[in-house]
Design a protein around this motif. Structure first.
Motif, PDB file in Angstrom:
ATOM      1  N   PHE A  61     -10.375   6.801   2.954  1.00  0.00           N
ATOM      2  CA  PHE A  61     -11.755   6.811   3.442  1.00  0.00           C
ATOM      3  C   PHE A  61     -11.930   5.855   4.619  1.00  0.00           C
ATOM      4  O   PHE A  61     -12.689   6.125   5.553  1.00  0.00           O
ATOM      5  N   THR A  62     -11.212   4.743   4.563  1.00  0.00           N
ATOM      6  CA  THR A  62     -11.340   3.732   5.618  1.00  0.00           C
ATOM      7  C   THR A  62     -10.773   4.200   6.958  1.00  0.00           C
ATOM      8  O   THR A  62     -11.059   3.585   7.994  1.00  0.00           O
ATOM      9  N   MET A  63      -9.974   5.257   6.964  1.00  0.00           N
ATOM     10  CA  MET A  63      -9.439   5.788   8.223  1.00  0.00           C
ATOM     11  C   MET A  63     -10.521   6.486   9.041  1.00  0.00           C
ATOM     12  O   MET A  63     -10.402   6.606  10.262  1.00  0.00           O
ATOM     13  N   PHE A  64     -11.568   6.966   8.376  1.00  0.00           N
ATOM     14  CA  PHE A  64     -12.571   7.783   9.048  1.00  0.00           C
ATOM     15  C   PHE A  64     -13.946   7.119   9.132  1.00  0.00           C
ATOM     16  O   PHE A  64     -14.747   7.475   9.993  1.00  0.00           O
ATOM     17  N   PHE A  65     -14.223   6.180   8.243  1.00  0.00           N
ATOM     18  CA  PHE A  65     -15.543   5.569   8.213  1.00  0.00           C
ATOM     19  C   PHE A  65     -15.410   4.048   8.091  1.00  0.00           C
ATOM     20  O   PHE A  65     -14.499   3.543   7.443  1.00  0.00           O
ATOM     21  N   SER A  66     -16.349   3.352   8.729  1.00  0.00           N
ATOM     22  CA  SER A  66     -16.398   1.894   8.621  1.00  0.00           C
ATOM     23  C   SER A  66     -17.846   1.446   8.575  1.00  0.00           C
ATOM     24  O   SER A  66     -18.765   2.235   8.865  1.00  0.00           O
ATOM     25  N   GLY A  67     -18.063   0.189   8.247  1.00  0.00           N
ATOM     26  CA  GLY A  67     -19.424  -0.317   8.143  1.00  0.00           C
ATOM     27  C   GLY A  67     -20.095  -0.509   9.487  1.00  0.00           C
ATOM     28  O   GLY A  67     -21.320  -0.601   9.563  1.00  0.00           O
ATOM     29  N   GLY A  68     -19.314  -0.594  10.552  1.00  0.00           N
ATOM     30  CA  GLY A  68     -19.883  -0.824  11.872  1.00  0.00           C
ATOM     31  C   GLY A  68     -19.724  -2.270  12.315  1.00  0.00           C
ATOM     32  O   GLY A  68     -19.324  -3.144  11.536  1.00  0.00           O
ATOM     33  N   LEU A  69     -20.053  -2.519  13.560  1.00  0.00           N
ATOM     34  CA  LEU A  69     -19.822  -3.829  14.162  1.00  0.00           C
ATOM     35  C   LEU A  69     -20.739  -4.911  13.588  1.00  0.00           C
ATOM     36  O   LEU A  69     -20.280  -6.014  13.271  1.00  0.00           O
ATOM     37  N   ILE A  70     -22.022  -4.609  13.432  1.00  0.00           N
ATOM     38  CA  ILE A  70     -22.965  -5.630  12.960  1.00  0.00           C
ATOM     39  C   ILE A  70     -22.659  -6.062  11.525  1.00  0.00           C
ATOM     40  O   ILE A  70     -22.592  -7.271  11.242  1.00  0.00           O
ATOM     41  N   PRO A  71     -22.444  -5.134  10.576  1.00  0.00           N
ATOM     42  CA  PRO A  71     -22.049  -5.573   9.232  1.00  0.00           C
ATOM     43  C   PRO A  71     -20.740  -6.370   9.231  1.00  0.00           C
ATOM     44  O   PRO A  71     -20.602  -7.334   8.474  1.00  0.00           O
ATOM     45  N   MET A  72     -19.795  -5.981  10.089  1.00  0.00           N
ATOM     46  CA  MET A  72     -18.543  -6.724  10.160  1.00  0.00           C
ATOM     47  C   MET A  72     -18.788  -8.150  10.673  1.00  0.00           C
ATOM     48  O   MET A  72     -18.218  -9.112  10.154  1.00  0.00           O
ATOM     49  N   GLY A 106       0.810  -1.209   0.000  1.00  0.00           N
ATOM     50  CA  GLY A 106       0.000   0.000   0.000  1.00  0.00           C
ATOM     51  C   GLY A 106       0.845   1.261   0.000  1.00  0.00           C
ATOM     52  O   GLY A 106       0.549   2.221  -0.720  1.00  0.00           O
ATOM     53  N   ALA A 107       1.922   1.262   0.799  1.00  0.00           N
ATOM     54  CA  ALA A 107       2.796   2.435   0.861  1.00  0.00           C
ATOM     55  C   ALA A 107       3.518   2.654  -0.465  1.00  0.00           C
ATOM     56  O   ALA A 107       3.659   3.796  -0.928  1.00  0.00           O
ATOM     57  N   TYR A 108       3.963   1.564  -1.086  1.00  0.00           N
ATOM     58  CA  TYR A 108       4.667   1.676  -2.374  1.00  0.00           C
ATOM     59  C   TYR A 108       3.741   2.217  -3.449  1.00  0.00           C
ATOM     60  O   TYR A 108       4.145   3.031  -4.283  1.00  0.00           O
ATOM     61  N   PHE A 109       2.484   1.778  -3.428  1.00  0.00           N
ATOM     62  CA  PHE A 109       1.519   2.271  -4.409  1.00  0.00           C
ATOM     63  C   PHE A 109       1.277   3.766  -4.234  1.00  0.00           C
ATOM     64  O   PHE A 109       1.303   4.532  -5.195  1.00  0.00           O
ATOM     65  N   LEU A 110       1.064   4.200  -2.978  1.00  0.00           N
ATOM     66  CA  LEU A 110       0.780   5.610  -2.732  1.00  0.00           C
ATOM     67  C   LEU A 110       1.986   6.498  -3.001  1.00  0.00           C
ATOM     68  O   LEU A 110       1.839   7.669  -3.365  1.00  0.00           O
ATOM     69  N   ALA A 111       3.188   5.958  -2.819  1.00  0.00           N
ATOM     70  CA  ALA A 111       4.400   6.756  -3.016  1.00  0.00           C
ATOM     71  C   ALA A 111       4.849   6.791  -4.473  1.00  0.00           C
ATOM     72  O   ALA A 111       5.650   7.651  -4.847  1.00  0.00           O
ATOM     73  N   SER A 112       4.353   5.869  -5.280  1.00  0.00           N
ATOM     74  CA  SER A 112       4.776   5.798  -6.682  1.00  0.00           C
ATOM     75  C   SER A 112       4.090   6.876  -7.508  1.00  0.00           C
ATOM     76  O   SER A 112       2.965   7.284  -7.218  1.00  0.00           O
ATOM     77  N   LYS A 162      -5.333   8.324  -7.707  1.00  0.00           N
ATOM     78  CA  LYS A 162      -6.096   9.241  -6.865  1.00  0.00           C
ATOM     79  C   LYS A 162      -7.390   8.613  -6.370  1.00  0.00           C
ATOM     80  O   LYS A 162      -7.769   8.773  -5.205  1.00  0.00           O
ATOM     81  N   VAL A 163      -8.050   7.869  -7.247  1.00  0.00           N
ATOM     82  CA  VAL A 163      -9.323   7.243  -6.866  1.00  0.00           C
ATOM     83  C   VAL A 163      -9.084   6.166  -5.804  1.00  0.00           C
ATOM     84  O   VAL A 163      -9.769   6.106  -4.776  1.00  0.00           O
ATOM     85  N   ILE A 164      -8.083   5.319  -6.055  1.00  0.00           N
ATOM     86  CA  ILE A 164      -7.786   4.241  -5.106  1.00  0.00           C
ATOM     87  C   ILE A 164      -7.288   4.813  -3.784  1.00  0.00           C
ATOM     88  O   ILE A 164      -7.668   4.340  -2.702  1.00  0.00           O
ATOM     89  N   ALA A 165      -6.459   5.856  -3.867  1.00  0.00           N
ATOM     90  CA  ALA A 165      -5.956   6.487  -2.645  1.00  0.00           C
ATOM     91  C   ALA A 165      -7.097   7.088  -1.825  1.00  0.00           C
ATOM     92  O   ALA A 165      -7.085   7.031  -0.589  1.00  0.00           O
TER      93      ALA A 165
END
Length: 295
Positions: A118-129, A97-103, A110-113
């Motif tokens: 996005f996953t740092m700030f939002f998640s599906g929650g405990l029940i969906p997990m 992941g780091a190599y991809f973002l640094a390349s 940009k879309v993948i990044a």
């Protein structure tokens, strides 16, 4: 050359030293208290609450009883298995992941990044997990404690920034010599950012070792629980964890160590991480600095 300090500088140095010593004492004392309490006689410890500077009635009975707990050894085994299988997965995926973002000039970077961040700030929650774990067949399996948290974006960013500090000419010369991305990543980049990798490794290791919540949700079989869940049960229930079995042939024997056995369990589960840290400590400050500031 010795620099002469002014009176103000001397006063500040003395006050700063006294404050730091005080800070060290109030930080280290709780662990020291747990150590003393774990070697104390249960009755003497309960009868004399407050500050303890040495064991009250030295005894190793709490440790002997703790190691006879039927789930202590299986808990250690499960935690070690999680580390052995989880850490390589964590490091490899983090480096990818780091190599991809640094390349530069990566397709759809940009879309993948964006989705990665996005996953740092939002998640599906405990029940969906939970439902997702069951549908994937990971419920009641140690893989449920490894795969969902295989990558931490904060750690990816640390390694990404460290990779960006490597001169482009070094990587380009490797490509000219015929190296592919895998060779560049693991034979050129990884050795150069080893301090950051060591820090990330410590973060993942501590996270795996202290993780009890995921196991309490996804693990049903008591023999698959990691050591922290065994410790939690001993601390909260003040009796043998999970199932009401006997630690010994006599319930009275357990009652005689009901308080001190909790402190012994804390020491037993803390020592492994304390033993690992000194080997990685020399990389810690450098790794954070290299992975946090782009120079």
């Amino acid at each position: 050359m010795k620099v002469k300090q002014s009176k103000g500088d001397l006063i500040f140095t003395i006050c700063n030293t006294v404050f730091m010593i005080f800070l060290i004492l109030i930080t280290a004392y709780p662990m020291y208290y747990v150590l003393c309490a774990s070697f104390s006689n249960n009755t003497a410890l309960v009868a004399h609450p407050g500050i303890t500077l040495w064991p009250k009635g030295f005894t190793t009975g709490a440790y002997q009883l703790a190691f006879r707990h039927p789930l202590i050894l299986s808990g250690f085994k499960n935690s070690i298995l999680i580390l052995l299988f989880g850490l390589p997965i964590n490091i490899i995926l983090t480096l990818f992941g780091a190599y991809f973002l640094a390349s530069k000039n990566m397709l759809f970077k940009k879309v993948i990044a964006f989705f990665m961040m996005f996953t740092m700030f939002f998640s599906g929650g405990l029940i969906p997990m939970y439902l997702n774990q069951r549908s994937l067949g990971l419920y009641n399996n140690l893989a449920a404690l490894i795969i969902p948290g295989a990558v931490n974006m904060f750690n990816v960013i640390i390694c990404k920034t460290a990779i960006e500090n490597i001169p482009d000419s070094l990587i380009e010369s490797a490509y000219i010599d015929g190296a592919n991305d895998i060779i560049v990543l693991f034979r050129i980049i990884a050795p150069l950012i080893m301090p950051s990798i060591a820090v990330v490794l410590l973060y993942y290791a501590v996270g795996h070792w202290n993780n009890w919540f995921s196991a309490s949700i996804f693990i049903e079989n008591n023999k698959l629980l990691p050591i922290q869940n065994i410790l939690r049960s001993m601390l909260i229930m003040n009796q043998e964890a999970l199932g009401g079995g006997q630690l010994s042939s006599s319930g009275d024997k357990f009652d005689s160590y009901a308080e001190t056995i909790k402190y012994a369990a804390i020491i037993i589960t803390t020592i492994p991480i304390l033993c690992i840290y000194p080997f990685l400590q020399r990389f810690f400050v450098k790794g954070i600095a290299v992975g946090a500031v782009k120079g």
